[in-house]
Enzyme design. Structure first.
Site, PDB file in Angstrom:
ATOM      1  N   SER A  62       0.825  -1.219   0.000  1.00  0.00           N
ATOM      2  CA  SER A  62       0.000   0.000   0.000  1.00  0.00           C
ATOM      3  C   SER A  62       0.853   1.261   0.000  1.00  0.00           C
ATOM      4  O   SER A  62       1.985   1.276   0.486  1.00  0.00           O
ATOM      5  CB  SER A  62      -0.894   0.032   1.246  1.00  0.00           C
ATOM      6  OG  SER A  62      -1.729  -1.083   1.264  1.00  0.00           O
ATOM      7  N   GLU A  63       0.258   2.323  -0.527  1.00  0.00           N
ATOM      8  CA  GLU A  63       0.911   3.629  -0.544  1.00  0.00           C
ATOM      9  C   GLU A  63      -0.115   4.678  -0.135  1.00  0.00           C
ATOM     10  O   GLU A  63      -1.325   4.389  -0.110  1.00  0.00           O
ATOM     11  CB  GLU A  63       1.454   3.922  -1.953  1.00  0.00           C
ATOM     12  CG  GLU A  63       2.518   2.917  -2.354  1.00  0.00           C
ATOM     13  CD  GLU A  63       3.209   3.252  -3.663  1.00  0.00           C
ATOM     14  OE1 GLU A  63       2.823   4.240  -4.329  1.00  0.00           O
ATOM     15  OE2 GLU A  63       4.134   2.506  -4.010  1.00  0.00           O
ATOM     16  N   SER A  72      -7.006   0.422  -1.716  1.00  0.00           N
ATOM     17  CA  SER A  72      -7.811  -0.617  -2.371  1.00  0.00           C
ATOM     18  C   SER A  72      -7.384  -0.806  -3.822  1.00  0.00           C
ATOM     19  O   SER A  72      -7.380  -1.922  -4.342  1.00  0.00           O
ATOM     20  CB  SER A  72      -9.299  -0.224  -2.330  1.00  0.00           C
ATOM     21  OG  SER A  72      -9.776  -0.285  -1.000  1.00  0.00           O
ATOM     22  N   GLU A 132      -5.807  -5.950   4.461  1.00  0.00           N
ATOM     23  CA  GLU A 132      -5.749  -7.085   3.521  1.00  0.00           C
ATOM     24  C   GLU A 132      -7.013  -7.134   2.649  1.00  0.00           C
ATOM     25  O   GLU A 132      -7.518  -8.201   2.298  1.00  0.00           O
ATOM     26  CB  GLU A 132      -5.460  -8.395   4.254  1.00  0.00           C
ATOM     27  CG  GLU A 132      -4.125  -8.279   4.994  1.00  0.00           C
ATOM     28  CD  GLU A 132      -3.327  -9.536   5.123  1.00  0.00           C
ATOM     29  OE1 GLU A 132      -3.660 -10.534   4.477  1.00  0.00           O
ATOM     30  OE2 GLU A 132      -2.335  -9.498   5.873  1.00  0.00           O
ATOM     31  N   GLY A 133      -7.492  -5.935   2.319  1.00  0.00           N
ATOM     32  CA  GLY A 133      -8.680  -5.809   1.475  1.00  0.00           C
ATOM     33  C   GLY A 133      -9.897  -5.515   2.321  1.00  0.00           C
ATOM     34  O   GLY A 133     -10.281  -6.329   3.166  1.00  0.00           O
ATOM     35  N   THR A 134     -10.515  -4.335   2.112  1.00  0.00           N
ATOM     36  CA  THR A 134     -11.713  -3.968   2.888  1.00  0.00           C
ATOM     37  C   THR A 134     -12.848  -4.964   2.597  1.00  0.00           C
ATOM     38  O   THR A 134     -12.797  -5.732   1.628  1.00  0.00           O
ATOM     39  CB  THR A 134     -12.204  -2.567   2.459  1.00  0.00           C
ATOM     40  OG1 THR A 134     -12.540  -2.634   1.057  1.00  0.00           O
ATOM     41  CG2 THR A 134     -11.147  -1.490   2.680  1.00  0.00           C
TER      42      THR A 134
HETATM   43  N1  CAA Z   1      -4.705 -14.540  -7.981  1.00  0.00           N
HETATM   44  C1  CAA Z   1      -3.974 -14.457  -9.116  1.00  0.00           C
HETATM   45  N2  CAA Z   1      -4.087 -13.449 -10.006  1.00  0.00           N
HETATM   46  C2  CAA Z   1      -4.986 -12.495  -9.738  1.00  0.00           C
HETATM   47  C3  CAA Z   1      -5.799 -12.525  -8.575  1.00  0.00           C
HETATM   48  C4  CAA Z   1      -5.626 -13.597  -7.683  1.00  0.00           C
HETATM   49  N3  CAA Z   1      -6.354 -13.685  -6.569  1.00  0.00           N
HETATM   50  N4  CAA Z   1      -6.599 -11.439  -8.579  1.00  0.00           N
HETATM   51  C5  CAA Z   1      -6.328 -10.758  -9.714  1.00  0.00           C
HETATM   52  N5  CAA Z   1      -5.348 -11.399 -10.402  1.00  0.00           N
HETATM   53  C6  CAA Z   1      -4.785 -11.013 -11.706  1.00  0.00           C
HETATM   54  C7  CAA Z   1      -5.894 -11.006 -12.738  1.00  0.00           C
HETATM   55  O1  CAA Z   1      -6.049 -12.286 -13.310  1.00  0.00           O
HETATM   56  C8  CAA Z   1      -5.369 -10.005 -13.743  1.00  0.00           C
HETATM   57  O2  CAA Z   1      -4.384 -10.644 -14.536  1.00  0.00           O
HETATM   58  P1  CAA Z   1      -4.179 -10.243 -16.100  1.00  0.00           P
HETATM   59  O3  CAA Z   1      -3.705  -8.820 -16.094  1.00  0.00           O
HETATM   60  O4  CAA Z   1      -3.148 -11.211 -16.559  1.00  0.00           O
HETATM   61  O5  CAA Z   1      -5.523 -10.396 -16.730  1.00  0.00           O
HETATM   62  C9  CAA Z   1      -4.652  -8.984 -12.872  1.00  0.00           C
HETATM   63  O6  CAA Z   1      -4.325  -9.651 -11.645  1.00  0.00           O
HETATM   64  C10 CAA Z   1      -5.490  -7.752 -12.566  1.00  0.00           C
HETATM   65  O7  CAA Z   1      -6.643  -8.196 -11.867  1.00  0.00           O
HETATM   66  P2  CAA Z   1      -7.943  -7.319 -11.730  1.00  0.00           P
HETATM   67  O8  CAA Z   1      -8.371  -6.865 -13.094  1.00  0.00           O
HETATM   68  O9  CAA Z   1      -8.920  -8.081 -10.919  1.00  0.00           O
HETATM   69  O10 CAA Z   1      -7.413  -6.036 -10.922  1.00  0.00           O
HETATM   70  P3  CAA Z   1      -8.265  -4.834 -10.340  1.00  0.00           P
HETATM   71  O11 CAA Z   1      -7.348  -3.692 -10.189  1.00  0.00           O
HETATM   72  O12 CAA Z   1      -9.524  -4.622 -11.071  1.00  0.00           O
HETATM   73  O13 CAA Z   1      -8.760  -5.325  -8.885  1.00  0.00           O
HETATM   74  C11 CAA Z   1      -8.442  -5.833  -6.603  1.00  0.00           C
HETATM   75  C12 CAA Z   1      -7.959  -5.969  -8.036  1.00  0.00           C
HETATM   76  C13 CAA Z   1      -9.125  -7.124  -6.203  1.00  0.00           C
HETATM   77  C14 CAA Z   1      -9.376  -4.678  -6.313  1.00  0.00           C
HETATM   78  C15 CAA Z   1      -7.089  -5.633  -5.888  1.00  0.00           C
HETATM   79  O14 CAA Z   1      -6.522  -4.374  -6.233  1.00  0.00           O
HETATM   80  C16 CAA Z   1      -7.166  -5.768  -4.398  1.00  0.00           C
HETATM   81  O15 CAA Z   1      -7.185  -6.880  -3.871  1.00  0.00           O
HETATM   82  N6  CAA Z   1      -7.162  -4.631  -3.671  1.00  0.00           N
HETATM   83  C17 CAA Z   1      -7.044  -4.647  -2.249  1.00  0.00           C
HETATM   84  C18 CAA Z   1      -5.610  -4.497  -1.862  1.00  0.00           C
HETATM   85  C19 CAA Z   1      -5.315  -5.105  -0.538  1.00  0.00           C
HETATM   86  O16 CAA Z   1      -5.867  -6.111  -0.150  1.00  0.00           O
HETATM   87  N7  CAA Z   1      -4.374  -4.497   0.159  1.00  0.00           N
HETATM   88  C20 CAA Z   1      -3.936  -5.033   1.387  1.00  0.00           C
HETATM   89  C21 CAA Z   1      -2.671  -4.385   1.799  1.00  0.00           C
HETATM   90  S1  CAA Z   1      -1.602  -5.487   2.575  1.00  0.00           S
HETATM   91  C22 CAA Z   1      -2.027  -5.534   4.198  1.00  0.00           C
HETATM   92  O17 CAA Z   1      -3.009  -5.016   4.642  1.00  0.00           O
HETATM   93  C23 CAA Z   1      -1.082  -6.357   4.997  1.00  0.00           C
HETATM   94  C24 CAA Z   1      -0.908  -5.969   6.387  1.00  0.00           C
HETATM   95  O18 CAA Z   1       0.118  -5.419   6.726  1.00  0.00           O
HETATM   96  C25 CAA Z   1      -1.899  -6.347   7.408  1.00  0.00           C
END
Ligand code: CAA
Length: 383
Positions: free
Chosen positions: A126-127, A132, A364-366
């Site tokens: 994250s930045e 999200s 880890e994702g809302t």
């Molecule tokens: N496994 C493998 N590949 C995946 C995947 C998965 N679960 N989800 C997506 N992908 C791939 C897709 O297949 C796609 O691949 P191609 O480009 O080859 O087609 C690519 O990734 C892009 O996927 P999307 O089009 O789905 O991407 P998006 O931008 O529309 O959405 C999202 C993705 C689900 C919203 C994602 O950005 C997300 O999960 N956001 C939340 C972020 C997050 O959880 N942050 C947590 C921070 S870490 C943290 O909190 C840790 C801590 O310290 C406690």
């Protein structure tokens, strides 16, 4: 899906429960108030194998599998959710390096990450402007003429960032390629240009440290790159699939503690001449709490079991995380309600559970992002 734990899973649960009861629980409230990072406790957790539960034995892990991991995290979180988040993120970073690193990288980093020398690991995705929308990050990795990369940018909400010995850092290696231009790097503590900001003053999980991470022209070798250039987004997403099982387990652990505290209190607290446990108003709350906790626990174990048996678990992990985190918040709120005025004070642990639970719906994702993932997976299955 096997519901009875295997002998190995039962042993990990016993180990986690014994440590959580003897070491973590008695000081959880003090850690919450002093905000002291649990360095010593994490050292002991490393010795017990709980920083690498699903990591192969060849790299120093317990190799006990995702179900054992989920069960162990539930036990730790029942005692102290702050310590547990440092443990889950370290497990996630270690598994990620095992999955995406080459043999030399696994040998170089995993043992030190889960065995004590690095204390814990951090996941620096994250930045400030990319939460999200994880693919929209700004940190840049430019190639150095002699090989290797220079990293420049700012990371936000980095769990354990002030104490971690190893960071997995995401940066753009190709500005024109969108998400496909992201890459993941391993950066060790002490690398020039890497520094942590001051800890965030958080509502809960106050025994864990959350910081900004500054990358001011941090130079790393070519061997810091995990997988290939452009693999970064997929690495993050697959790691988060597993990470979400960890956070769901954390929520189940907090919910269990809240349910147990409430049951105990309801049997002791006398009003209208009898324990309040006799009142149907209280029983209805306890019934909902027990039902939701069990549902969350089973969904979490299902996701872990799918992962363990090599099946796709993206959908199941998001469902588990959504239900466990949302219901955990409700359970903790009811726990405060059952405790009445006392529940609103630090004399009882339930106000801490409520504060700790809240972030499980965010990191880890809302919950909204879990719904996005769930809807996409369901719609894909229908076509
Ligand atoms: N496994 C493998 N590949 C995946 C995947 C998965 N679960 N989800 C997506 N992908 C791939 C897709 O297949 C796609 O691949 P191609 O480009 O080859 O087609 C690519 O990734 C892009 O996927 P999307 O089009 O789905 O991407 P998006 O931008 O529309 O959405 C999202 C993705 C689900 C919203 C994602 O950005 C997300 O999960 N956001 C939340 C972020 C997050 O959880 N942050 C947590 C921070 S870490 C943290 O909190 C840790 C801590 O310290 C406690």
């Amino acid at each position: 899906m096997q519901l009875d734990p295997t002998d190995e899973q039962a042993m990990i649960v016993r180990t986690a429960r014994e440590f959580a009861t003897r070491v973590l629980a008695p000081r959880a409230a003090a850690r919450d108030q002093s905000e002291q990072f649990p360095v010593e406790e994490l050292g002991e957790l490393a010795r017990l194998g709980l920083l690498g539960v699903n990591v192969p034995a060849a790299y120093g892990g317990a190799q006990a599998g995702p179900v054992a991991y989920a069960l162990a995290m539930m036990e730790l979180a029942r005692a102290d959710a702050s310590v547990t988040v440092a443990v889950t993120v370290t497990n996630m970073a270690a598994e990620l390096i095992c999955q995406w690193g080459n043999e030399a990288q696994r040998e170089r980093w995993v043992g030190k990450l889960i065995g004590g020398p690095y204390v814990v690991g951090s996941f620096a995705l994250s930045e400030p402007h990319a939460g999200s929308d994880a693919g929209s990050l700004h940190t840049l990795a430019t190639r150095l003429p002699g090989g290797g990369y220079r990293l420049r940018g700012t990371k936000q909400w980095i769990t354990s960032g002030s104490h971690a010995g190893l960071f997995v850092v995401w940066a753009k290696t190709d500005l024109a390629a969108g998400q496909r231009g992201l890459s993941a790097f391993v950066v060790e503590k002490g690398t020039p240009g890497l520094s942590a900001g001051k800890p965030e003053d958080k509502m809960g999980l106050r025994g864990s440290s959350t910081v900004q991470l500054l990358l001011d022209d941090v130079e790393v070798g070519p061997d810091a790159l995990l997988g290939r250039e452009g693999d970064g987004f997929r690495i993050a997403m697959t790691a988060l699939d597993g990470g979400r099982i960890g956070i769901a387990s954390q929520a189940v652990g907090i919910a269990t503690a809240a349910l147990e505290a409430s049951t105990r209190y309801a049997k002791e607290r006398v009003q209208f001449g009898a324990p309040i446990a006799n009142l149907q108003a209280i029983q209805l709350m306890l019934a909902d709490m027990a039902t939701w906790r069990d549902a969350a626990r089973l969904l979490t174990l299902r996701a872990a079991w799918l992962k363990e048996s090599g099946q796709s678990y993206t959908l199941a992990a998001s469902i588990a995380k959504l239900v466990a985190s949302e219901k955990c918040s409700k359970i903790c709120d009811m726990a405060v309600q059952i405790h009445g005025g006392y529940g609103y004070t630090r004399e009882f642990p339930v106000e801490r559970y409520l504060r700790d639970a809240r972030v499980t719906r965010i990191y880890e994702g809302t919950s909204e992002i879990q719904r996005v993932v769930i809807a996409r997976e369901v719609l894909r299955d229908m076509t």
